[in-house]
Design an enzyme around this catalytic site. Structure first.
Site, short mmCIF file in Angstrom:
data_model
loop_
_atom_site.label_atom_id
_atom_site.label_comp_id
_atom_site.label_asym_id
_atom_site.label_seq_id
_atom_site.Cartn_x
_atom_site.Cartn_y
_atom_site.Cartn_z
N CYS A 85 2.75 1.73 -0.86
CA CYS A 85 4.27 2.06 -0.51
C CYS A 85 4.45 1.61 0.97
O CYS A 85 3.93 0.55 1.37
CB CYS A 85 4.85 3.26 -0.70
SG CYS A 85 3.76 4.82 0.02
N GLY A 128 1.94 4.55 2.55
CA GLY A 128 0.68 5.03 1.82
C GLY A 128 0.55 6.27 1.76
O GLY A 128 -0.72 6.81 1.48
#
Length: 206
Positions: A139, A142
């Site tokens: 993302c 993370g």
């Protein structure tokens, strides 16, 4: 954990729940799950970490650095932050010349966001990816969205409890899913425990 929480069948997300009366395992309340992340023995933050054989959790920098992905041998990318706002703008086209399979989910890193809607599809993608390893789940940082999906994968595919999944991952990466995601992982844990209890009772009746 179990010695410090109250056994309850309540739907209260802050209560602990014991699904199987013959088991010592108790699904903790959401606040107790959060406490698991605040001990001093977890991993230090890094851009990317291997948290399971051939499964990596990383951040935006990792996802965007194509040479680094080649070095890691990444064959599949799961973007848990697809979209335009506070997300990672890659998409399948970003990896077209790298022979990388891409899967993206538009998840917001907000406690009110229903990330559980992606638990099954993300788990299936990771499972299928491991026949041609390796997979990066990322993302922006993370830590929250990608971590929640990997935790769900470990619970659904490998039978880990939410406690065991958290303890396993946090020893290998500095993660902290938001409060709402933890609440949904807790609900998943209860559902999986109930499924196993039904299977056990069904076998006993045969």
């Amino acid at each position: 954990m179990s010695s410090r929480v109250v056994k309850s069948r309540s739907k209260n997300p802050y209560a602990a729940v014991q699904v199987d009366p013959d088991s010592d395992y108790i699904t903790p309340g959401t606040l107790d799950l959060e406490q698991l992340f605040w001990t001093s023995t977890g991993a230090q933050y890094a851009h990317v970490n291997q948290v399971w054989p051939s499964v990596y959790v990383g951040d935006e920098k990792t996802a965007l650095e194509r040479p680094g992905l080649r070095v890691l041998g990444i064959t599949h990318v799961l973007n848990a932050a697809e979209g335009k706002w506070n997300n990672v703008l890659t998409g399948a086209h970003y990896y077209t010349d790298m022979d990388i399979q891409y899967f993206g989910v538009e998840a917001d890193d907000k406690p009110t966001f229903n990330i559980s809607q992606f638990f099954c599809s993300a788990t299936q993608f990771i499972h299928e990816a491991l026949s041609h390893p390796k997979v990066l789940v990322h993302c922006v940082m993370g830590r929250s969205r990608s971590a929640a999906l990997v935790l769900a994968y470990l619970m659904m595919e490998h039978g880990l409890t939410v406690v065991d999944a958290i303890e396993h991952v946090r020893q290998r990466r500095c993660v902290l899913p938001n409060h709402g995601f933890l609440r949904q992982l807790r609900a998943l844990d209860i559902t999986l425990q109930e499924d196993r209890l039904r299977q056990k009772r069904g076998m006993q009746e045969q």
